[in-house]
Enzyme design. Structure first.
Site, short mmCIF file in Angstrom:
data_model
loop_
_atom_site.label_atom_id
_atom_site.label_comp_id
_atom_site.label_asym_id
_atom_site.label_seq_id
_atom_site.Cartn_x
_atom_site.Cartn_y
_atom_site.Cartn_z
N TYR A 95 0.80 -1.22 0.00
CA TYR A 95 0.00 0.00 0.00
C TYR A 95 0.84 1.28 0.00
O TYR A 95 0.51 2.23 -0.73
CB TYR A 95 -0.98 -0.02 1.17
CG TYR A 95 -2.28 -0.72 0.82
CD1 TYR A 95 -3.34 -0.03 0.27
CD2 TYR A 95 -2.42 -2.09 1.03
CE1 TYR A 95 -4.52 -0.67 -0.06
CE2 TYR A 95 -3.59 -2.75 0.70
CZ TYR A 95 -4.64 -2.03 0.14
OH TYR A 95 -5.79 -2.67 -0.21
N GLU A 137 -9.04 -6.49 4.48
CA GLU A 137 -8.37 -7.62 3.81
C GLU A 137 -7.74 -8.58 4.81
O GLU A 137 -7.74 -9.80 4.59
CB GLU A 137 -7.33 -7.07 2.83
CG GLU A 137 -7.97 -6.38 1.63
CD GLU A 137 -7.03 -5.46 0.88
OE1 GLU A 137 -5.80 -5.60 1.05
OE2 GLU A 137 -7.52 -4.59 0.13
#
Length: 407
Positions: A95, A137
């Site tokens: 990310y 997630e």
């Protein structure tokens, strides 16, 4: 935590995102892959070439900006993306890399308009969104790993049966090499398959719907041979019974909701694959529900799973089927292979569709748009519409994706 001033700044960028979102996201992917070519393993190159991936990201970023004050409204979008990321084995440490190149793309495309204030606000907004995605997630990944028979990442499953279903669609039945139990799944979910095509430097990951009810020790997926499709061509031409494929645990949020409400399933072409599992589940679950199954195909040669659906209709009186062929051939027999020639229309469907049903539909973009128009004509509320596109979603309608309340 975003400050009120930063939220105001984010809202103010919505017109710029509407005007330049595709350019920003195309620039982002170009920068990302130039700096990190290993991430090409994660993305379908066809979606990059057509711009679908960039448009999907642009749509999600725009939705985030438009609902910056009500992140709870983004839950359906977050869930859909999170399921896809988990199936691709995306990790939290990726990310920051994505954030770096997304901010750089915003700065590059907007130029002087990308003030330090705007870039700072978007950096904070991205960090908040990333934290939300990572948490979601992580929860999904843990559930997949810790469920009975579950695993982390990709594991080899053996192809135990190869079944041609139409001129372009083939089913693959998968089992553990040792015959152990496989994790269960919800009707409508998919698995990711990871393959290394001979002569290609990159691994490729693709998602394929599970097309049957859970059987404990088997998964069944269906693969359409796509023109120019690297993975689908490999699976059709090279994979044989006894070969192993690397497979991820099932994922996906396009699933049959529980309840007693009647169900309408509308599929076009290979869009039948997730709806076929829903059909099995709706007919065999408790309580049983009235089901209307509408399918559109080119002709008999391209009509996958027709015999299977007909067999279910013979066994279950609560199932009504309606098949449309858009390119009828001389060997196609009316009332045996199909019910109507031509495309689906409101006039053709209105007499057979229960207006109090939940509607699930999947297929090519044109088919989905046609179904949306028909449901608009029939005044079916957004809360009873559920759909999925194969490939990156090109838009995120918060109301349309809101979960229905089971009855």
């Amino acid at each position: 935590m975003l400050t009120p001033a930063q939220k105001t700044t984010i809202r103010a960028t919505v017109p710029a995102l509407q005007a330049h979102g595709d350019t920003i996201t195309r620039t982002f992917y170009a920068r990302l892959f130039a700096a990190h070519p290993e991430l090409l393993n994660v993305f379908n190159p066809a979606n990059q070439q057509t711009g679908q991936q960039a448009r999907s990201l642009a749509a999600s970023v725009l939705a985030y900006a438009e609902h910056i004050d009500r992140p709870d409204l983004l839950t359906p979008m977050v869930q859909r993306i999170a399921h896809k990321h988990v199936s691709l084995d995306v990790h939290a440490q990726q990310y920051p890399v994505v954030g770096e190149h997304l901010l750089a793309a915003i700065a590059e495309v907007l130029g002087d308009a990308a003030t330090p204030e705007i870039l700072s606000a978007w950096a904070a907004a991205y960090d908040e969104l990333a934290a939300l995605m990572i948490g979601t997630e992580r929860t999904l990944s843990r559930a997949g790993t810790e469920q009975p028979g579950g695993w982390s990442g990709f594991t080899p499953l053996r192809v135990t049966r190869v079944t041609p279903e139409s001129s372009v669609i083939t089913s693959l039945t998968l089992e553990r090499p040792g015959g152990e139990t496989l994790p269960t799944y919800q009707a409508g979910q998919y698995v990711s398959v990871k393959v290394k095509v001979p002569g290609d430097d990159h691994w490729h990951i693709r998602q394929y719907s599970l097309t049957a009810a859970p059987k404990g020790r088997q998964y069944r997926i269906a693969v359409k041979r796509a023109a120019g499709g690297v993975v689908s061509t490999h699976l059709h031409d090279r994979i044989r019974e006894g070969d192993d494929l690397l497979v991820h645990v099932p994922a996906g949020d396009f699933t049959l909701r529980p309840g007693t409400r009647p169900v309408v399933l509308l599929s076009g072409g290979v869009g039948i694959t997730p709806l076929l599992a829903m059909l099995h589940a709706a007919l065999t679950g408790a309580p049983q529900r009235p089901v209307t199954f509408v399918h559109a195909a080119l002709n008999r040669a391209a009509h996958a799973f027709g015999d299977e659906v007909n067999a279910l209709a013979a066994q279950h009186p609560q199932l009504r089927t309606l098949v449309f062929y858009t390119d009828v051939q001389d060997t196609d027999q009316l009332a045996l292979h199909y019910d109507q020639a031509g495309v689906i229309t409101t006039a053709a469907l209105k007499p057979v569709l229960p207006l109090d049903a939940d509607y699930y539909y999947c297929g090519p973009a044109g088919f989905v748009a046609t179904v949306e128009g028909i449901l608009d004509d029939l005044h079916i509320p957004a809360t009873r519409r559920f759909t999925e596109t194969f490939g990156p979603s090109q838009g995120f309608s918060v109301a349309a994706q809101a979960p229905a309340t089971p009855v």
